[in-house]
Scaffold this motif. Structure first.
Motif, PDB file in Angstrom:
ATOM      1  N   GLN A  22       0.829  -1.200   0.000  1.00  0.00           N
ATOM      2  CA  GLN A  22       0.000   0.000   0.000  1.00  0.00           C
ATOM      3  C   GLN A  22       0.870   1.259   0.000  1.00  0.00           C
ATOM      4  OE1 GLN A  22      -3.832   0.419   0.131  1.00  0.00           O
ATOM      5  NE2 GLN A  22      -2.619   1.978  -0.885  1.00  0.00           N
ATOM      6  N   GLY A  61       2.136   1.886  -3.394  1.00  0.00           N
ATOM      7  CA  GLY A  61       1.091   2.458  -4.240  1.00  0.00           C
ATOM      8  C   GLY A  61       0.852   3.928  -3.929  1.00  0.00           C
ATOM      9  N   PHE A  62       0.841   4.267  -2.643  1.00  0.00           N
ATOM     10  CA  PHE A  62       0.692   5.675  -2.268  1.00  0.00           C
ATOM     11  C   PHE A  62       1.827   6.511  -2.845  1.00  0.00           C
ATOM     12  CE2 PHE A  62      -1.861   4.707   1.858  1.00  0.00           C
ATOM     13  CZ  PHE A  62      -3.045   4.823   1.153  1.00  0.00           C
ATOM     14  N   ASN A 112      -2.021  10.556   1.473  1.00  0.00           N
ATOM     15  CA  ASN A 112      -1.159   9.419   1.159  1.00  0.00           C
ATOM     16  C   ASN A 112       0.137   9.435   1.960  1.00  0.00           C
ATOM     17  OD1 ASN A 112      -3.103   8.731  -0.671  1.00  0.00           O
ATOM     18  ND2 ASN A 112      -1.773   8.682  -2.444  1.00  0.00           N
ATOM     19  N   SER A 129       0.795   6.813   4.941  1.00  0.00           N
ATOM     20  CA  SER A 129       1.922   5.892   4.756  1.00  0.00           C
ATOM     21  C   SER A 129       2.792   5.846   6.003  1.00  0.00           C
ATOM     22  CB  SER A 129       2.779   6.325   3.559  1.00  0.00           C
ATOM     23  OG  SER A 129       2.121   6.110   2.341  1.00  0.00           O
TER      24      SER A 129
END
Length: 467
Positions: free
Chosen positions: A339, A342-343, A368, A372
């Protein structure tokens, strides 16, 4: 009493519930952006509140807003920081470009709480205005990138650095506990020369230490603030001393050496500091994913895999197979890492999406980046507590694999040559005979010399460290 109140903005009048602290612009944003149901991260709200407290105090000290209004806004910020009215920040993460909707949500809530403190009615903006009082000398364009910096610094201190500390400490504990335990190394998932299990954990610990250093270096970019640039970086409608006063107050609030950016226009336009920090998080995530994969491999089995270590079972692993336990904490860590990667990709795209004096994707970057940091920190703490600290070594399995590895012939190279060693390995694989037996049968070395060369403890001892 009426259960509604009427407010007016530049587009007209609207009715709101009387008990809410947000105002008409927040109402419009809620109607315009029913996108994800995601609300602003609490630490991002905190960042805005700290910023607005600092600007209110500075503007009050400089005579830009009345002292009683300055004090009421600062007190309102403290009230919300202490836990009040947290449900009033209601604008979806995916909203108006640059973050004006969330910014006005903060301004309106602070204005209405300040009015309440002063004994006035919510919505009576002649006394305390979201725009003319709370937002005096400010713009979305300089407050949002400043709040992203503050929120990221807070998240690093409160979440990621403690999580890294926990994981590093747990790995160091296991490095010491397993320092004399030999296991087979593997490269390309094939047999390789033996290593110490403790050194495996020590390497992981060093990897995380190095990442912390990189992240700390990247985070220094966040300490330069563009507050005071107002709409385009020129400082229009701000007092000459305003920017320095706000930065000094924020430095005090955060306990960090914050500075005013040397070029406010550059600080507002470029998202490079956020990209740099996000990139360092992605770099950490990539190694954490690899470490998580390694933990799962070393724990694989229990009968048909490596099973050189035992990860602590924390919950049943199957709805149909009794007695099955899965490496769920390592699996969770892997998903968090994916994740974060992706962020980071979204942040990189968003960072180049601005035009001229403004980047219009800052709400995406804010969510994001801070998210994160927080999920990596939380995942690392859980990994340390529920996985790393409870790892046990399967000593017999480690030893058996190390002694059976064909890669032991590598130690013979200086004594019998590469080609002879390769022939020994081939015969061992074909016949099942041990490497020791084949070398002795071929009279390639004496038994005494062979025992010394194939001493697993000596082979696996790191240079400069005792066996």
């Amino acid at each position: 009493m009426s259960n509604t109140r009427r407010e007016r903005d530049s587009m007209g009048d609207r009715e709101l519930p009387a008990d809410v602290y947000y105002g008409i612009q927040t109402l419009r944003a809620r109607e315009n952006f029913p996108i994800s149901g995601l609300r602003p991260l609490p630490i991002y709200v905190d960042a805005f509140l700290l910023l607005k407290k600092a600007t209110a105090i500075a503007n009050g000290d400089l005579g830009c807003i009345p002292p009683e209004v300055s004090a009421a806004i600062a007190r309102a910020a403290d009230d919300i920081l202490s836990g009040q009215l947290r449900d009033q920040f209601v604008v979806d993460v995916y909203q108006a470009g640059a973050g004006t909707s969330h910014h006005m949500n903060v301004n309106e809530v602070l204005a209405n709480r300040a009015l309440e403190i002063l004994g006035a009615e919510k919505g009576d903006y002649k006394r305390v205005s979201p725009n003319d009082s709370v937002n005096y000398g400010q713009s979305t364009n300089d407050t949002v990138p400043t709040a992203i910096r503050i929120g990221s610094l807070l998240a690093l201190e409160h979440s990621l650095y403690p999580g890294l500390h926990d994981a590093i400490a747990a790995l160091d504990e296991k490095s010491l506990a397993f320092r004399n335990l030999v296991r087979s190394g593997r490269t390309h998932l094939q047999d390789a020369v033996p290593v110490r299990l403790g050194e495996t954990f020590h390497a992981w610990s060093q990897i995380l230490r190095d990442h912390r250093t990189r992240i700390e270096q990247a985070a220094t970019d966040l300490q330069q603030l563009g507050i005071g640039g107002s709409a385009t970086g020129t400082g229009l409608n701000t007092h000459p001393q305003y920017r320095d006063r706000v930065v000094a107050l924020l430095s005090e609030f955060l306990g960090q050496p914050l500075q005013s950016a040397p070029n406010l226009m550059a600080a507002m336009q470029s998202m490079a500091p956020f990209v740099r920090v996000s990139g360092s998080l992605r770099n950490l995530a990539q190694d954490l994913a690899k470490i998580s994969h390694d933990l799962r491999l070393l724990d694989s089995g229990p009968k048909t895999g490596f099973k050189e270590i035992q990860l602590p079972p924390v919950q049943p692993g199957s709805s149909i197979m009794p007695g099955k336990y899965n490496p769920v904490i390592a699996e969770m860590m892997t998903m968090v890492c994916f994740q974060v990667m992706g962020f980071d990709s979204a942040i990189a795209l968003a960072a180049q999406a601005g035009q001229l004096e403004l980047n219009i994707t800052m709400p995406l970057i804010a969510y994001n980046l801070i998210h994160s940091i927080e999920i990596l920190g939380s995942a690392l703490s859980v990994l340390a507590e529920k996985c790393l600290r409870g790892i046990e070594a399967r000593r017999d399995r480690c030893r058996d694999y190390a002694e059976a590895s064909l890669a032991l012939v590598t130690a013979l190279n200086p004594h019998i040559g590469y080609l002879n060693a390769a022939d020994v390995a081939k015969e061992s694989l074909a016949t099942g005979k041990s490497i020791r037996a084949i070398v002795l049968e071929r009279n390639l070395m004496s038994a005494e010399a062979l025992a010394q060369v194939l001493d697993l403890e000596a082979m696996s001892a790191p240079h400069g460290l005792p066996n």
